[in-house]
Design a protein around this motif. Structure first.
Motif, PDB file in Angstrom:
ATOM      1  N   LYS A 232     -35.007  56.456  49.884  1.00 35.54           N
ATOM      2  CA  LYS A 232     -35.216  57.528  48.911  1.00 35.54           C
ATOM      3  C   LYS A 232     -33.920  57.810  48.149  1.00 35.54           C
ATOM      4  O   LYS A 232     -33.933  58.001  46.924  1.00 35.54           O
ATOM      5  CB  LYS A 232     -35.692  58.804  49.629  1.00 35.54           C
ATOM      6  CG  LYS A 232     -35.805  60.033  48.736  1.00 35.54           C
ATOM      7  CD  LYS A 232     -36.831  59.847  47.626  1.00 35.54           C
ATOM      8  CE  LYS A 232     -36.993  61.108  46.802  1.00 35.54           C
ATOM      9  NZ  LYS A 232     -37.885  60.902  45.641  1.00 35.54           N
ATOM     10  N   PHE A 235     -33.277  54.999  45.727  1.00 36.46           N
ATOM     11  CA  PHE A 235     -34.250  55.109  44.645  1.00 36.46           C
ATOM     12  C   PHE A 235     -33.738  56.069  43.575  1.00 36.46           C
ATOM     13  O   PHE A 235     -33.807  55.793  42.377  1.00 36.46           O
ATOM     14  CB  PHE A 235     -35.588  55.596  45.202  1.00 36.46           C
ATOM     15  CG  PHE A 235     -36.698  55.666  44.196  1.00 36.46           C
ATOM     16  CD1 PHE A 235     -37.545  54.589  43.982  1.00 36.46           C
ATOM     17  CD2 PHE A 235     -36.920  56.825  43.444  1.00 36.46           C
ATOM     18  CE1 PHE A 235     -38.581  54.645  43.044  1.00 36.46           C
ATOM     19  CE2 PHE A 235     -37.933  56.898  42.512  1.00 36.46           C
ATOM     20  CZ  PHE A 235     -38.772  55.803  42.319  1.00 36.46           C
ATOM     21  N   GLU A 236     -33.201  57.211  44.011  1.00 37.66           N
ATOM     22  CA  GLU A 236     -32.681  58.202  43.070  1.00 37.66           C
ATOM     23  C   GLU A 236     -31.451  57.668  42.343  1.00 37.66           C
ATOM     24  O   GLU A 236     -31.234  57.965  41.162  1.00 37.66           O
ATOM     25  CB  GLU A 236     -32.349  59.504  43.795  1.00 37.66           C
ATOM     26  CG  GLU A 236     -33.575  60.240  44.325  1.00 37.66           C
ATOM     27  CD  GLU A 236     -34.564  60.574  43.219  1.00 37.66           C
ATOM     28  OE1 GLU A 236     -34.130  60.862  42.084  1.00 37.66           O
ATOM     29  OE2 GLU A 236     -35.783  60.550  43.491  1.00 37.66           O
ATOM     30  N   LYS A 237     -30.628  56.868  43.027  1.00 39.39           N
ATOM     31  CA  LYS A 237     -29.450  56.286  42.380  1.00 39.39           C
ATOM     32  C   LYS A 237     -29.849  55.293  41.306  1.00 39.39           C
ATOM     33  O   LYS A 237     -29.237  55.237  40.233  1.00 39.39           O
ATOM     34  CB  LYS A 237     -28.559  55.611  43.423  1.00 39.39           C
ATOM     35  CG  LYS A 237     -27.825  56.580  44.345  1.00 39.39           C
ATOM     36  CD  LYS A 237     -26.953  55.844  45.348  1.00 39.39           C
ATOM     37  CE  LYS A 237     -26.231  56.830  46.269  1.00 39.39           C
ATOM     38  NZ  LYS A 237     -25.402  56.121  47.285  1.00 39.39           N
ATOM     39  N   ARG A 239     -32.618  55.425  39.631  1.00 40.64           N
ATOM     40  CA  ARG A 239     -33.129  56.258  38.531  1.00 40.64           C
ATOM     41  C   ARG A 239     -31.975  56.750  37.653  1.00 40.64           C
ATOM     42  O   ARG A 239     -32.063  56.760  36.424  1.00 40.64           O
ATOM     43  CB  ARG A 239     -33.902  57.454  39.098  1.00 40.64           C
ATOM     44  CG  ARG A 239     -34.716  58.215  38.048  1.00 40.64           C
ATOM     45  CD  ARG A 239     -35.022  59.632  38.496  1.00 40.64           C
ATOM     46  NE  ARG A 239     -35.735  59.687  39.751  1.00 40.64           N
ATOM     47  CZ  ARG A 239     -37.076  59.724  39.858  1.00 40.64           C
ATOM     48  NH1 ARG A 239     -37.806  59.673  38.773  1.00 40.64           N
ATOM     49  NH2 ARG A 239     -37.648  59.809  41.038  1.00 40.64           N
ATOM     50  N   GLU A 240     -30.881  57.148  38.293  1.00 37.61           N
ATOM     51  CA  GLU A 240     -29.704  57.620  37.552  1.00 37.61           C
ATOM     52  C   GLU A 240     -29.083  56.495  36.730  1.00 37.61           C
ATOM     53  O   GLU A 240     -28.642  56.706  35.593  1.00 37.61           O
ATOM     54  CB  GLU A 240     -28.674  58.197  38.518  1.00 37.61           C
ATOM     55  CG  GLU A 240     -29.103  59.497  39.185  1.00 37.61           C
ATOM     56  CD  GLU A 240     -28.108  59.966  40.234  1.00 37.61           C
ATOM     57  OE1 GLU A 240     -27.018  59.345  40.326  1.00 37.61           O
ATOM     58  OE2 GLU A 240     -28.406  60.940  40.948  1.00 37.61           O
ATOM     59  N   ILE A 242     -30.605  53.886  35.491  1.00 36.81           N
ATOM     60  CA  ILE A 242     -31.484  53.625  34.350  1.00 36.81           C
ATOM     61  C   ILE A 242     -31.228  54.654  33.250  1.00 36.81           C
ATOM     62  O   ILE A 242     -31.176  54.320  32.059  1.00 36.81           O
ATOM     63  CB  ILE A 242     -32.964  53.643  34.788  1.00 36.81           C
ATOM     64  CG1 ILE A 242     -33.265  52.444  35.683  1.00 36.81           C
ATOM     65  CG2 ILE A 242     -33.898  53.645  33.576  1.00 36.81           C
ATOM     66  CD1 ILE A 242     -34.658  52.451  36.271  1.00 36.81           C
ATOM     67  N   ALA A 243     -31.058  55.913  33.651  1.00 37.43           N
ATOM     68  CA  ALA A 243     -30.788  56.974  32.673  1.00 37.43           C
ATOM     69  C   ALA A 243     -29.462  56.716  31.951  1.00 37.43           C
ATOM     70  O   ALA A 243     -29.360  56.920  30.735  1.00 37.43           O
ATOM     71  CB  ALA A 243     -30.760  58.334  33.373  1.00 37.43           C
ATOM     72  N   ARG A 246     -29.932  53.868  29.506  1.00 40.37           N
ATOM     73  CA  ARG A 246     -30.681  54.355  28.349  1.00 40.37           C
ATOM     74  C   ARG A 246     -29.744  55.040  27.362  1.00 40.37           C
ATOM     75  O   ARG A 246     -29.841  54.831  26.143  1.00 40.37           O
ATOM     76  CB  ARG A 246     -31.771  55.323  28.811  1.00 40.37           C
ATOM     77  CG  ARG A 246     -32.584  55.952  27.693  1.00 40.37           C
ATOM     78  CD  ARG A 246     -33.690  56.834  28.269  1.00 40.37           C
ATOM     79  NE  ARG A 246     -34.384  57.564  27.241  1.00 40.37           N
ATOM     80  CZ  ARG A 246     -33.992  58.747  26.761  1.00 40.37           C
ATOM     81  NH1 ARG A 246     -32.898  59.310  27.241  1.00 40.37           N
ATOM     82  NH2 ARG A 246     -34.691  59.356  25.823  1.00 40.37           N
ATOM     83  N   GLN A 268     -39.176  50.523  33.972  1.00 39.09           N
ATOM     84  CA  GLN A 268     -40.174  50.956  34.954  1.00 39.09           C
ATOM     85  C   GLN A 268     -39.559  50.894  36.347  1.00 39.09           C
ATOM     86  O   GLN A 268     -39.064  49.843  36.760  1.00 39.09           O
ATOM     87  CB  GLN A 268     -41.424  50.058  34.918  1.00 39.09           C
ATOM     88  CG  GLN A 268     -42.240  50.181  33.638  1.00 39.09           C
ATOM     89  CD  GLN A 268     -41.730  49.295  32.533  1.00 39.09           C
ATOM     90  OE1 GLN A 268     -41.402  48.145  32.759  1.00 39.09           O
ATOM     91  NE2 GLN A 268     -41.636  49.834  31.327  1.00 39.09           N
ATOM     92  N   LEU A 269     -39.575  52.012  37.016  1.00 42.82           N
ATOM     93  CA  LEU A 269     -39.139  52.082  38.414  1.00 42.82           C
ATOM     94  C   LEU A 269     -40.278  52.740  39.183  1.00 42.82           C
ATOM     95  O   LEU A 269     -40.474  53.955  39.125  1.00 42.82           O
ATOM     96  CB  LEU A 269     -37.856  52.905  38.544  1.00 42.82           C
ATOM     97  CG  LEU A 269     -37.361  53.177  39.968  1.00 42.82           C
ATOM     98  CD1 LEU A 269     -36.972  51.879  40.672  1.00 42.82           C
ATOM     99  CD2 LEU A 269     -36.161  54.134  39.946  1.00 42.82           C
TER     100      LEU A 269
END
Length: 279
Positions: A232, A235-237, A239-240, A242-243, A246, A268-269
């Motif tokens: 988990k 997963f959050e890392k 997501r960060e 990808i941000a 972007r 897509q994650l």
């Protein structure tokens, strides 16, 4: 009954924001939260505080009591109840239907209708593409020719209606030389509204990408993926990261001096399999 007629519920997409505005107005007139709560016929320790901080949803039964206590008209009460349903709903399809109802009510007011027109920006996959493409074109290019630049190709009426919408909503302007300029109107909406609108936009883009995949050569596309095991925390890392990527891509776009294409970059994650804790 407490009169809150000076605060229009139709201004809001988040019932908590409406309640907060009413409470602040009442308290400015010397009423205590306890008195407001008793007048509304709702019970519970720190009732409004728990509603406003999101730790407790407002039930429809209590929403009806509040609407009656605050003297909302039939139309205002109906909108308020749908606002509560929209704010509490978890199912994205039901939430989308509720948002359409809210927008339909606001459409009767010219001021709200003008504000809401910008929410249509993500209703068509090609609106954002068209907005960025128009400033790259020579003056007075026919709609049919513009449509042929798209993948998949757009029909002339789609291009014409898209340009008309973008101009009416302030996303682009046309100068005296026939050259389009991109404007940056700010659309401020609660997270629930954004997620509801963007969900269909993202799904449509995935659909379009699958349809046109074979139309691109390897020089015109970059499609890669990775399948991996994550905690988990990891997963959050991701997501960060990808941000951050972007933001870097947007910075490159802003610094571009000679653009010759409009691109859609998707990330897509998602979980493909999740190990459940065995009890």
């Amino acid at each position: 009954m407490i009169d809150v007629s000076k605060i229009s519920v139709f201004m809001y997409f988040d019932y908590r924001d409406f309640i907060r505005a009413v409470l602040e107005t009442m308290q400015s007139k010397g009423l205590s939260l306890r008195a407001i709560q008793e007048n509304a016929g709702v019970s519970g320790s720190a009732f409004f505080s728990r509603i406003l901080d999101g730790s407790r949803p407002l039930s429809i039964a209590n929403a009806k009591n509040i609407a009656k206590s605050w003297g909302l008209s039939v139309n205002e009460s109906d909108y308020f109840l749908d606002l509560v349903r929209f704010g509490n709903e978890k199912n994205v399809d039901v939430r989308e239907e509720l948002l359409r109802k809210l927008l339909a009510v606001r459409a009767n007011n010219q001021e709200f209708a003008l504000q809401d027109s910008s929410l249509k920006f993500f209703s068509k996959w090609y609106y954002p593409v068209l907005r960025d493409l128009l400033p790259l074109l020579p003056p007075n290019m026919p709609a049919e020719k513009i449509g042929r630049m798209f993948t998949p190709v757009l029909r002339a009426p789609q291009v014409e209606s898209g340009i008309r919408y973008l101009m009416e909503s302030g996303f682009v302007t046309l100068d005296e030389n026939g050259v389009y300029r991109v404007e940056q109107p700010i659309v401020s909406t609660p997270p629930r509204v954004r997620s509801t609108i963007l969900r269909k936009y993202h799904l449509k883009n995935l659909e379009v990408n699958s349809e046109v995949y074979d139309l691109f050569t390897s020089d015109d596309r970059s499609v890669t993926s990775v399948t991996c095991s994550l905690s988990k925390e990891s997963f959050e890392k991701v997501r960060e990261e990808i941000a951050k990527l972007r933001e870097k891509i947007l910075a490159l776009s802003r610094e571009e001096k000679n653009p010759d294409r409009v691109c859609h970059v998707g990330f897509q994650l998602v979980n493909r399999a999740k190990v459940k804790e065995v009890k």
